[in-house]
Design a protein around this motif. Structure first.
Motif, PDB file in Angstrom:
ATOM      1  N   ALA A  30       0.815  -1.216   0.000  1.00  0.00           N
ATOM      2  CA  ALA A  30       0.000   0.000   0.000  1.00  0.00           C
ATOM      3  C   ALA A  30       0.849   1.267   0.000  1.00  0.00           C
ATOM      4  N   ASN A  31       1.981   1.233   0.685  1.00  0.00           N
ATOM      5  CA  ASN A  31       2.803   2.435   0.799  1.00  0.00           C
ATOM      6  C   ASN A  31       4.288   2.067   0.741  1.00  0.00           C
ATOM      7  N   PRO A  32       4.834   1.880  -0.446  1.00  0.00           N
ATOM      8  CA  PRO A  32       6.249   1.495  -0.561  1.00  0.00           C
ATOM      9  C   PRO A  32       7.209   2.572  -0.092  1.00  0.00           C
ATOM     10  N   ARG A  33       6.726   3.803   0.061  1.00  0.00           N
ATOM     11  CA  ARG A  33       7.589   4.880   0.553  1.00  0.00           C
ATOM     12  C   ARG A  33       8.006   4.674   2.000  1.00  0.00           C
ATOM     13  N   LEU A  34       7.399   3.705   2.690  1.00  0.00           N
ATOM     14  CA  LEU A  34       7.815   3.379   4.056  1.00  0.00           C
ATOM     15  C   LEU A  34       9.259   2.887   4.100  1.00  0.00           C
ATOM     16  N   LEU A  35       9.743   2.377   2.983  1.00  0.00           N
ATOM     17  CA  LEU A  35      11.109   1.860   2.912  1.00  0.00           C
ATOM     18  C   LEU A  35      12.084   2.872   2.309  1.00  0.00           C
ATOM     19  N   ALA A  36      11.736   4.134   2.369  1.00  0.00           N
ATOM     20  CA  ALA A  36      12.630   5.175   1.866  1.00  0.00           C
ATOM     21  C   ALA A  36      13.283   5.888   3.040  1.00  0.00           C
ATOM     22  N   ASP A  37      14.501   6.348   2.817  1.00  0.00           N
ATOM     23  CA  ASP A  37      15.191   7.095   3.869  1.00  0.00           C
ATOM     24  C   ASP A  37      14.754   8.556   3.833  1.00  0.00           C
ATOM     25  N   GLY A  38      15.388   9.387   4.636  1.00  0.00           N
ATOM     26  CA  GLY A  38      15.014  10.794   4.725  1.00  0.00           C
ATOM     27  C   GLY A  38      15.148  11.547   3.422  1.00  0.00           C
ATOM     28  N   ALA A  39      16.081  11.142   2.570  1.00  0.00           N
ATOM     29  CA  ALA A  39      16.296  11.810   1.294  1.00  0.00           C
ATOM     30  C   ALA A  39      15.333  11.328   0.211  1.00  0.00           C
ATOM     31  N   GLY A  40      14.538  10.307   0.508  1.00  0.00           N
ATOM     32  CA  GLY A  40      13.580   9.800  -0.464  1.00  0.00           C
ATOM     33  C   GLY A  40      14.077   8.646  -1.299  1.00  0.00           C
ATOM     34  N   SER A  41      15.326   8.220  -1.108  1.00  0.00           N
ATOM     35  CA  SER A  41      15.828   7.085  -1.877  1.00  0.00           C
ATOM     36  C   SER A  41      15.573   5.788  -1.108  1.00  0.00           C
ATOM     37  N   ALA A  42      15.561   4.702  -1.840  1.00  0.00           N
ATOM     38  CA  ALA A  42      15.259   3.403  -1.239  1.00  0.00           C
ATOM     39  C   ALA A  42      16.340   3.009  -0.233  1.00  0.00           C
ATOM     40  N   ASP A  43      15.912   2.519   0.916  1.00  0.00           N
ATOM     41  CA  ASP A  43      16.835   2.012   1.925  1.00  0.00           C
ATOM     42  C   ASP A  43      16.877   0.494   1.780  1.00  0.00           C
TER      43      ASP A  43
END
Length: 92
Positions: A30-43
């Motif tokens: 539902a929300n893949p942005r949960l796995l992004a760091d503070g800069a918005g890139s994938a962690d």
């Protein structure tokens, strides 16, 4: 001695890891942005830890327990909790 017609009574559904795996699956879908760091890139480290937790939750949750000790630990309920903890530490 059991025969092929007798069910295996040693394995049961482990609800907590199974529900955790379902929650991870639905949350990341539902929300893949949960796995992004503070800069918005994938962690990628957080994703690896969370997907390990999801895999361990599904494997242990449905009642499968591997025979080999290393795999038994990698896919245990405790491994599910460790994976969630590592992902939270990485993302928070």
């Amino acid at each position: 001695m059991s025969t092929a017609t007798e069910p295996d009574t040693g394995t049961r559904i482990a609800w907590l890891p199974l529900l955790a795996a379902i929650a991870i699956t639905l949350g990341i879908t539902a929300n893949p942005r949960l796995l992004a760091d503070g800069a918005g890139s994938a962690d990628h480290w957080a994703a690896m830890a969370l997907f390990w937790a999801m895999s361990a939750g599904f494997v242990r949750g449905v009642g499968f327990i591997p025979r080999q000790p290393v795999l038994r630990w990698l896919f245990s309920g405790w491994a599910c909790a460790v994976g969630i903890g590592l992902a939270l530490l990485r993302l928070l």
